[in-house]
Scaffold this active site. Structure first.
Site, PDB file in Angstrom:
ATOM      1  N   ASN A   1      34.521 -30.353   8.612  1.00 58.75           N
ATOM      2  CA  ASN A   1      35.128 -31.891   8.821  1.00 58.75           C
ATOM      3  C   ASN A   1      34.669 -32.694   7.686  1.00 58.75           C
ATOM      4  OD1 ASN A   1      36.604 -33.738  10.286  1.00 58.75           O
ATOM      5  ND2 ASN A   1      34.493 -34.804  10.922  1.00 58.75           N
TER       6      ASN A   1
ATOM      7  N   ARG B   1      39.117 -30.785  28.365  1.00 57.31           N
ATOM      8  CA  ARG B   1      38.890 -30.433  26.749  1.00 57.31           C
ATOM      9  C   ARG B   1      38.648 -28.977  26.586  1.00 57.31           C
ATOM     10  NH1 ARG B   1      37.982 -34.261  23.376  1.00 57.31           N
ATOM     11  NH2 ARG B   1      37.409 -35.796  24.708  1.00 57.31           N
TER      12      ARG B   1
ATOM     13  N   HIS C   1      34.514 -36.902   6.918  1.00 62.24           N
ATOM     14  CA  HIS C   1      34.300 -38.266   7.691  1.00 62.24           C
ATOM     15  C   HIS C   1      34.347 -39.150   6.780  1.00 62.24           C
ATOM     16  CE1 HIS C   1      33.169 -41.003  10.599  1.00 62.24           C
ATOM     17  NE2 HIS C   1      32.268 -41.345  10.060  1.00 62.24           N
TER      18      HIS C   1
ATOM     19  N   THR D   1      29.008 -29.311  14.378  1.00 65.79           N
ATOM     20  CA  THR D   1      28.071 -28.921  15.423  1.00 65.79           C
ATOM     21  C   THR D   1      28.591 -29.898  16.500  1.00 65.79           C
ATOM     22  OG1 THR D   1      26.443 -30.643  14.712  1.00 65.79           O
ATOM     23  CG2 THR D   1      26.502 -28.418  13.842  1.00 65.79           C
TER      24      THR D   1
ATOM     25  N   ILE E   1      37.805 -35.060  19.971  1.00 69.56           N
ATOM     26  CA  ILE E   1      36.288 -34.144  19.916  1.00 69.56           C
ATOM     27  C   ILE E   1      36.477 -32.894  20.606  1.00 69.56           C
ATOM     28  CG2 ILE E   1      34.111 -34.641  20.940  1.00 69.56           C
ATOM     29  CD1 ILE E   1      34.670 -37.451  20.972  1.00 69.56           C
TER      30      ILE E   1
ATOM     31  N   GLU F   1      38.630 -38.315  -0.901  1.00 70.88           N
ATOM     32  CA  GLU F   1      38.571 -37.140  -0.019  1.00 70.88           C
ATOM     33  C   GLU F   1      39.279 -35.899  -0.551  1.00 70.88           C
ATOM     34  OE1 GLU F   1      39.904 -38.876   3.567  1.00 70.88           O
ATOM     35  OE2 GLU F   1      37.731 -39.239   4.046  1.00 70.88           O
TER      36      GLU F   1
HETATM   37  C1  GRF Z   1      40.775 -39.025   6.595  1.00 68.26           C
HETATM   38  O1  GRF Z   1      40.496 -40.328   5.906  1.00 68.26           O
HETATM   39  C2  GRF Z   1      39.389 -38.404   6.960  1.00 68.26           C
HETATM   40  O2  GRF Z   1      38.213 -38.841   6.418  1.00 68.26           O
HETATM   41  C3  GRF Z   1      39.384 -38.582   8.612  1.00 68.26           C
HETATM   42  O3  GRF Z   1      40.867 -38.912   8.899  1.00 68.26           O
HETATM   43  C4  GRF Z   1      41.401 -39.248   7.876  1.00 68.26           C
HETATM   44  C5  GRF Z   1      42.594 -38.455   7.729  1.00 68.26           C
HETATM   45  O4  GRF Z   1      43.751 -38.521   6.769  1.00 68.26           O
HETATM   46  N1  GRF Z   1      38.736 -37.731   9.299  1.00 68.26           N
HETATM   47  P1  GRF Z   1      45.149 -37.503   6.440  1.00 68.26           P
HETATM   48  O5  GRF Z   1      45.519 -37.290   7.733  1.00 68.26           O
HETATM   49  O6  GRF Z   1      44.412 -36.576   5.815  1.00 68.26           O
HETATM   50  O7  GRF Z   1      45.730 -38.566   5.624  1.00 68.26           O
END
Ligand code: GRF
Length: 221
Positions: free
Chosen positions: A115, A73, A117, A149, A100, A182
């Protein structure tokens, strides 16, 4: 936004592994001037990630290294950092980057990695969040932007977008609605960062000089 990079505008490096709909939201916001930053590089660990096409179409330099070619990694992460550093990024945005990160990488860019999530953290770290929400019968779901983190999906939370789970909704439908959220909240949190309003200090997130013990929450229903 792309092509020639400004010397004064903050620079963002975006890491992806897949479709890149979040990346597209950043491209659109940077293009419209809503996000006053340059996307200096888009990096993928998968050569077939559709997001690479989105970036190329927008004139953003792309880079790809396959993690399978590295001993471990950290070796991979050091190679990634070398690529990123060429563009002197102020902020690293993980947008569906399915790797990761090593402690080395997290410390290298401490306080400068965001990030997103797809869950209302601290609920449901890890994978399959939409199905897990449905299985639990939760009435609310959403997505959370947080600083990265060493703890997986566990860094200080910044901004959460919340929706109501509809009766009989499938995981795929839920995912689509969460992703639409998002695309609103992630560029917004990044804007706070590049404007100097959002900081990572003493292991916490701070917005406009106030420590965020809880993330800012926006409701989208
Ligand atoms: C998103 O839903 C995000 O929450 C997760 O991975 C997905 C990525 O989607 N971490 P995209 O590649 O931006 O369409």
């Amino acid at each position: 936004m792309s092509g020639t990079l400004s010397d004064t505008r903050p620079r963002i490096a975006i890491l992806i592994s897949g479709s890149g709909t979040n990346l597209q939201a950043f491209i659109d916001r940077a293009g419209s001037g809503e996000l006053a930053a340059d996307i200096g590089i888009v990096f993928s660990n998968r050569p077939d990630a559709y997001g690479l096409k989105r970036a190329t179409r927008a004139g953003i330099p792309v880079s790809c290294l396959e993690h399978g070619h590295y001993a471990d990694r950290e070796h991979f992460d050091r190679a990634v950092a070398e690529r990123l550093d060429a563009g002197r990024p102020d902020l690293i945005v993980l947008a569906g980057f399915m790797r990761i990160l090593s402690p080395w990488f997290v410390h290298r860019y401490e306080g400068r990695i965001l990030n997103i999530h797809p869950a209302l953290l601290p609920l449901y770290p890890g994978l399959d969040t939409h199905q897990r929400v449905l299985d639990a019968g939760d009435s609310r779901h959403g997505s959370t932007v947080h600083f990265v983190t060493e703890e997986l999906d566990g860094g200080p939370r910044v901004l959460a977008g919340r929706i109501r789970v509809m009766p009989h909704e499938t995981a795929a439908e839920l995912m689509q609605r969460v992703q639409a959220v998002e695309h609103r909240i992630y560029p917004e949190a990044a804007r706070w960062f590049v404007e100097g309003r959002l900081q990572f200090r003493d292991g916490s997130a701070w917005l406009d000089g106030e420590k965020l013990d809880e993330p800012i929450v926006r409701d989208f229903d």
